[in-house]
Design an enzyme around this catalytic site. Sequence first.
Site, mmCIF file in Angstrom:
data_model
loop_
_atom_site.group_PDB
_atom_site.id
_atom_site.type_symbol
_atom_site.label_atom_id
_atom_site.label_comp_id
_atom_site.label_asym_id
_atom_site.label_seq_id
_atom_site.Cartn_x
_atom_site.Cartn_y
_atom_site.Cartn_z
ATOM 1 N N GLY A 1 -16.964 -40.450 28.390
ATOM 2 C CA GLY A 1 -17.520 -39.224 27.645
ATOM 3 C C GLY A 1 -18.441 -39.874 26.560
ATOM 4 O O GLY A 1 -19.602 -40.569 26.587
ATOM 5 N N THR A 2 -18.104 -39.928 25.195
ATOM 6 C CA THR A 2 -17.012 -40.363 24.333
ATOM 7 C C THR A 2 -17.457 -40.426 23.060
ATOM 8 O O THR A 2 -18.498 -40.703 22.849
ATOM 9 C CB THR A 2 -16.283 -41.560 24.947
ATOM 10 O OG1 THR A 2 -15.019 -41.651 24.310
ATOM 11 C CG2 THR A 2 -17.001 -42.767 24.859
#
Length: 217
Positions: free
Chosen positions: A16-17
Amino acid sequence: MEKRCTDPQVRGVSTGTTILAAIFDGGVVIGSDSRASIGGEYVSTKTINKVIQVHDRIFCCMAGSLADAQAVTKAAKFHLSFHSVQMETPPLVIAAASVLKELCYKNKEELQAGFITAGWDRKKGPQVYVVSLGGMLISQPVTIGGSGSTYIYGYVDAKYKPNMSKEECLQFATNALALAMGRDNVSGGVAHLVVITETGVEHVVVPGDKLPKFHDE
């Protein structure tokens, strides 16, 4: 031009992130959110811990392909464990970052993984290193990464101060993660934070409903 795959069943899982690390007076905080996604669109899990311990006082955060990052951290743990036995002393933080860098650089055509490495050692105290996708290694007092980091560069530049206390740094990291998780569609879940000092390691988990709120949702 290479055709992009749009089938979520055949695309790899990504972290993702939002990841970050910051040095404070006497230690370092490293942390991340807990979501993993497929193709940057479909959230496959909300409970992954991306803060990985590679030695006693050395941790790293993963970004990019989850499978690639997990394979690299597993290999790094083995290298560092063997190194500490050989040298009869814990490895330096720069040694851990260098192992990750070499693994990423030597396999840059096959791997899509980047890392933030943070820890404390007897030689230089608290340290933060960035290992890029291609295997570049940079030392910084504070760094952020991942898709959510694009939303918080201004906050980090404005709010990070050298020689913060542990409590101030924890609040800074929590706020930064909360801001990114509130804007980035593939960052979210809980905030995993680790505080590393000479005296030891402290794990902090902030549930999603306990994260600071900066705007109405």
